[in-house]
Design a protein around this motif. Structure first.
Motif, PDB file in Angstrom:
ATOM      1  N   GLU A 192       0.685  -1.215  -0.100  1.00  0.00           N
ATOM      2  CA  GLU A 192      -0.025   0.310  -0.339  1.00  0.00           C
ATOM      3  C   GLU A 192       0.701   1.018  -0.085  1.00  0.00           C
ATOM      4  N   LEU A 193       1.793   1.542  -0.512  1.00  0.00           N
ATOM      5  CA  LEU A 193       2.935   2.539  -0.547  1.00  0.00           C
ATOM      6  C   LEU A 193       2.218   3.271  -1.481  1.00  0.00           C
ATOM      7  N   CYS A 194       2.810   4.880  -1.233  1.00  0.00           N
ATOM      8  CA  CYS A 194       2.002   6.180  -2.388  1.00  0.00           C
ATOM      9  C   CYS A 194       3.774   6.388  -3.589  1.00  0.00           C
ATOM     10  N   GLY A 195       3.104   6.509  -4.022  1.00  0.00           N
ATOM     11  CA  GLY A 195       4.399   6.802  -4.987  1.00  0.00           C
ATOM     12  C   GLY A 195       5.718   7.377  -4.064  1.00  0.00           C
ATOM     13  N   CYS A 196       5.112   8.538  -3.506  1.00  0.00           N
ATOM     14  CA  CYS A 196       6.578   8.768  -2.989  1.00  0.00           C
ATOM     15  C   CYS A 196       6.784   7.787  -1.869  1.00  0.00           C
ATOM     16  N   GLY A 197       6.694   6.673  -1.468  1.00  0.00           N
ATOM     17  CA  GLY A 197       7.035   5.824  -0.748  1.00  0.00           C
ATOM     18  C   GLY A 197       7.800   5.018  -1.273  1.00  0.00           C
ATOM     19  N   VAL A 198       7.641   4.637  -2.894  1.00  0.00           N
ATOM     20  CA  VAL A 198       8.306   3.569  -3.446  1.00  0.00           C
ATOM     21  C   VAL A 198       9.691   4.377  -4.129  1.00  0.00           C
ATOM     22  N   GLY A 199       9.426   5.997  -3.892  1.00  0.00           N
ATOM     23  CA  GLY A 199      10.303   6.233  -4.722  1.00  0.00           C
ATOM     24  C   GLY A 199      12.117   6.005  -3.251  1.00  0.00           C
ATOM     25  N   PHE A 200      11.080   6.312  -1.920  1.00  0.00           N
ATOM     26  CA  PHE A 200      11.526   6.231  -1.305  1.00  0.00           C
ATOM     27  C   PHE A 200      12.486   5.474  -0.753  1.00  0.00           C
ATOM     28  N   LYS A 201      11.498   3.998  -1.024  1.00  0.00           N
ATOM     29  CA  LYS A 201      12.362   2.754  -0.750  1.00  0.00           C
ATOM     30  C   LYS A 201      13.687   2.461  -2.010  1.00  0.00           C
ATOM     31  N   LEU A 202      13.908   3.170  -3.180  1.00  0.00           N
ATOM     32  CA  LEU A 202      14.931   3.367  -4.108  1.00  0.00           C
ATOM     33  C   LEU A 202      15.698   3.978  -3.387  1.00  0.00           C
ATOM     34  N   ILE A 203      15.332   5.102  -2.506  1.00  0.00           N
ATOM     35  CA  ILE A 203      16.832   5.303  -2.095  1.00  0.00           C
ATOM     36  C   ILE A 203      17.188   5.093  -0.820  1.00  0.00           C
ATOM     37  N   GLN A 204      16.221   4.631  -0.907  1.00  0.00           N
ATOM     38  CA  GLN A 204      16.738   3.816   0.610  1.00  0.00           C
ATOM     39  C   GLN A 204      17.703   2.950   0.248  1.00  0.00           C
ATOM     40  N   ALA A 205      17.547   1.874  -0.917  1.00  0.00           N
ATOM     41  CA  ALA A 205      17.899   0.855  -1.534  1.00  0.00           C
ATOM     42  C   ALA A 205      19.711   1.320  -1.791  1.00  0.00           C
ATOM     43  N   LEU A 206      19.853   2.668  -2.917  1.00  0.00           N
ATOM     44  CA  LEU A 206      21.051   3.797  -3.138  1.00  0.00           C
ATOM     45  C   LEU A 206      21.992   3.909  -1.723  1.00  0.00           C
ATOM     46  N   ASN A 207      21.054   3.772  -0.832  1.00  0.00           N
ATOM     47  CA  ASN A 207      21.803   4.481   0.378  1.00  0.00           C
ATOM     48  C   ASN A 207      22.788   3.074   0.734  1.00  0.00           C
ATOM     49  N   SER A 208      21.599   2.135   0.840  1.00  0.00           N
ATOM     50  CA  SER A 208      21.582   0.711   1.466  1.00  0.00           C
ATOM     51  C   SER A 208      23.726   0.107   0.758  1.00  0.00           C
ATOM     52  N   LYS A 209      23.537   0.742  -0.837  1.00  0.00           N
ATOM     53  CA  LYS A 209      24.536   0.746  -1.427  1.00  0.00           C
ATOM     54  C   LYS A 209      26.009   0.996  -0.945  1.00  0.00           C
ATOM     55  N   GLU A 210      25.761   2.626  -0.844  1.00  0.00           N
ATOM     56  CA  GLU A 210      26.721   3.429   0.133  1.00  0.00           C
ATOM     57  C   GLU A 210      26.725   2.693   1.622  1.00  0.00           C
ATOM     58  N   GLY A 211      26.247   1.809   1.940  1.00  0.00           N
ATOM     59  CA  GLY A 211      27.388   1.261   3.321  1.00  0.00           C
ATOM     60  C   GLY A 211      25.902   2.325   4.123  1.00  0.00           C
ATOM     61  N   LYS A 212      25.024   3.424   4.217  1.00  0.00           N
ATOM     62  CA  LYS A 212      24.543   3.535   4.850  1.00  0.00           C
ATOM     63  C   LYS A 212      23.247   3.510   5.034  1.00  0.00           C
ATOM     64  N   GLY A 213      22.444   3.806   6.196  1.00  0.00           N
ATOM     65  CA  GLY A 213      21.030   2.938   7.025  1.00  0.00           C
ATOM     66  C   GLY A 213      20.390   3.897   6.543  1.00  0.00           C
ATOM     67  N   VAL A 214      18.982   3.720   7.051  1.00  0.00           N
ATOM     68  CA  VAL A 214      17.986   5.022   6.749  1.00  0.00           C
ATOM     69  C   VAL A 214      17.952   5.840   7.699  1.00  0.00           C
ATOM     70  N   LYS A 215      19.082   5.794   8.743  1.00  0.00           N
ATOM     71  CA  LYS A 215      18.898   7.252   9.647  1.00  0.00           C
ATOM     72  C   LYS A 215      19.318   8.237   8.725  1.00  0.00           C
ATOM     73  N   ASP A 216      20.063   8.422   8.222  1.00  0.00           N
ATOM     74  CA  ASP A 216      20.994   9.359   6.579  1.00  0.00           C
ATOM     75  C   ASP A 216      19.705   9.745   6.208  1.00  0.00           C
ATOM     76  N   LEU A 217      18.110   8.948   6.500  1.00  0.00           N
ATOM     77  CA  LEU A 217      17.204   9.838   5.149  1.00  0.00           C
ATOM     78  C   LEU A 217      16.855  10.036   5.650  1.00  0.00           C
ATOM     79  N   VAL A 218      16.428  10.678   6.893  1.00  0.00           N
ATOM     80  CA  VAL A 218      15.498  10.827   7.837  1.00  0.00           C
ATOM     81  C   VAL A 218      14.363  12.384   7.386  1.00  0.00           C
ATOM     82  N   GLU A 219      15.866  13.044   6.876  1.00  0.00           N
ATOM     83  CA  GLU A 219      15.388  14.586   5.842  1.00  0.00           C
ATOM     84  C   GLU A 219      14.153  14.329   4.999  1.00  0.00           C
ATOM     85  N   TYR A 220      14.054  13.057   4.972  1.00  0.00           N
ATOM     86  CA  TYR A 220      13.479  13.218   3.417  1.00  0.00           C
ATOM     87  C   TYR A 220      11.901  12.890   3.736  1.00  0.00           C
ATOM     88  N   LEU A 221      11.797  12.405   4.543  1.00  0.00           N
ATOM     89  CA  LEU A 221      10.402  12.036   5.474  1.00  0.00           C
ATOM     90  C   LEU A 221       8.992  12.777   5.545  1.00  0.00           C
TER      91      LEU A 221
END
Length: 567
Positions: A192-221
């Protein structure tokens, strides 16, 4: 109004959860109604954690999307971030572009013009990408049905990554990656994600490949929470976590654009409702009245003074939107009367000069008035365009699909959709739509319903009870504000109509063995006769706080009032 008391969960389950959590049986009942049955599930509900977010690579094609974006960054390709012109689309574009720009300079955004391109991916947008040497388009909140357009882009050497949440059609576009949890073969745990939620999952995946966690993305929430509220998706599971932390960002350190939009809100703590009724309409107004680019520009702005200027412009668009909305709604209501269609099971109206950017709001207004599935049409180029809205528990998307022989294209959800058609098909479609609704709708759905969580007494309402209820927030579909019913009430004798035009009802209610509580019913002044002369009555309400002269007290926010012995 129909009052429907939700079925009470099994007594053994209430007792078990009550003991496990050490809470009132009413609280246990409310949790069980939300399918929360254990201590662990309750803990996740009351204490959302970023660690509860799913691994983004569980989504079909996520690995392909990440690989293609990383290749584009390495090869210094131009990336076009493309999204729809509504709140979900513009927040998605702001989120994706601002994240990518932290890693790659060659990123540009594109929002289609509502009036000459219409919804979703357009040939004009693809041609823009060709002319400006873009080799990758990331489409957000649209694209799941753009089979021909994605094929056209591929012929021209442009790759697509689609991040969508709408229902797929029979064919899936031949993109490099299609991220949409609603695909039949996508095993992502939360659908049930919205479009922006699916976009967030993509940046979460990109971020994890950089070795970073989801806490680094809180500013986008703050963007994600705004989209969740505006797009009316269920606030359960992952959406609840994203909305919870997104609201924290909005209340503590929102981006300058959102902060500027909130200038006029005199509240210390904003709820998802404030976001839906204050932030979302203004973001939407840009795409409705001018161009969705204005919303993206505001949302990615990093300087507060500039954001205030952009917000002032958007406020003007919102003011224009309100005027158009009022005028068109009045004209549509007159048209329904003149056509003698007040007794139909559907509302379908058309006028060629109605503002295309406002017909969705007008459809919602007409649904409120007549409470039946509604379509509002206007002219869009050489075609007709419509916005559709439904009543609770009735799937308007399925009805439109059943009438698709008359339609050029359509898309949307259970409760809201859009479509285009040739003008010569309008009357045939209108009749087919009425016939299909007549065949499929349960007539009781055409009476507005209040779903009641529990029947309680006034003595059950205490400061502690309310403190726990508050923790059910953020509220939204499938986790609505708890609604209660109380019977055998009397007014203390001071109940009256209040407000400048005396349209609201204010009273102090009592029940044997309980303390008195103030109750306020907005727009319920016509029910004053039900509570006078010592009559017994019953009410449906949510529990709220009232602040007056620095004093905070509990009050009942009324949804409806009936005589005690009525159905």
């Amino acid at each position: 109004m129909r009052w429907t008391l939700k079925p009470k969960p099994e007594s053994s389950k209430i007792e078990a959860l009550q003991k496990a959590l050490q809470v009132d049986p009413i609280i246990a009942t409310l949790l069980l109604e939300r399918e929360i049955e254990t201590f662990e599930e309750a803990k996740k509900f009351f204490r959302p954690s970023l660690s509860d977010l799913h691994n983004p690579f569980l989504m079909k094609d996520m690995d392909k999307a990440v690989t293609r974006i990383e290749k584009a960054i390495t090869n210094k390709e131009n990336i076009l971030v493309y999204g729809d012109y509504d709140v979900d689309g513009t927040t998605s574009v702001a989120l994706m572009s601002s994240y990518l720009k932290t890693r790659h300079e060659l990123v540009l955004t594109y929002i289609p013009n509502r009036y000459d391109e219409g919804y979703g991916i357009s040939y004009k947008g693809i041609n823009f990408a060709v002319e400006n040497d873009f080799t990758l388009i990331i489409a957000l909140d649209c694209g799941i049905k753009a089979v021909e357009k994605v094929a056209y882009a591929k012929e021209l050497g442009i790759d697509f990554i689609i991040c969508d949440h709408h229902r797929p059609g029979d064919d899936i576009p031949d993109a490099v990656a299609v991220l949409d949890p609603k695909q039949d073969d996508c095993n992502y745990p939360y659908k049930e994600l919205c479009g922006c939620g699916v976009g967030f999952k993509l940046i979460q995946a990109l971020n994890s490949k950089e070795g970073k966690g989801v806490k680094d993305l809180v500013e986008y929430l703050d963007l994600v929470a705004t989209a969740i509220g505006a797009d009316i998706v269920p606030i359960t599971g992952e959406n609840r976590v994203l909305a919870y932390f997104g609201l924290q960002v909005i209340n503590t350190f929102p981006r300058p654009g959102i902060k500027a939009l909130l200038e006029q809100v005199n509240k210390t703590e904003l709820t998802i409702t404030d976001v839906v009724f204050v932030v979302a309409p203004r973001i939407n107004a840009a795409g409705r009245m001018k161009h969705g680019n204005y919303a993206v520009t505001l949302l990615v702005e990093t300087e507060y003074e500039k954001a205030l200027q952009f917000a002032a412009e958007i406020e003007e668009y919102n003011s224009d939107r309100r005027e158009e909305d009022k005028r068109i709604t009045e004209e549509a209501l007159i048209q329904i009367e003149q056509l003698g269609e007040q007794n139909n099971l559907t509302t379908v109206v058309y006028q060629e000069d109605w503002h295309k950017g406002v017909i969705g709001i007008v459809a919602s207004r007409l649904t409120e008035t007549y409470y039946r599935p509604t379509l509002v049409f206007t002219r869009s180029g050489d075609k007709l365009a419509a916005s559709a809205r439904s009543v609770r528990d009735f799937d308007i998307y399925n009805v439109i699909e059943a009438c698709s022989e008359f339609i050029e294209q359509f898309g949307g959800h259970k409760y809201a959709a859009g479509l285009t058609m040739k003008e010569e098909n309008y009357q045939a479609f209108k009749q087919a739509f009425e016939d299909e609704v007549s065949k499929t709708i349960d007539r009781s759905l055409l009476i507005p319903e209040i779903k009641i969580d529990a029947k309680i007494d006034l003595k059950d309402i205490s400061p502690k009870f309310y403190r726990i209820i508050k923790q059910f927030a953020p509220y939204g579909p499938e986790n609505m504000t708890p609604v209660f019913m109380t019977e055998d009430l009397k007014d203390t004798g001071y109940g009256k109509c209040v407000g400048a035009d005396k349209t609201h009802l204010r009273m102090t209610v009592v029940q044997p063995g309980s303390n008195a509580l103030v109750a306020i019913g907005f727009g319920m002044g016509d029910k004053v006769d039900l509570i006078t002369d010592n009559k017994l009555f019953k009410v449906v309400y949510s529990v709220d706080e009232n602040e007056w002269n620095g004093n905070v007290s509990l009050q009942l926010k009324l949804r409806d009032v009936k005589a005690n012995d009525s159905e």
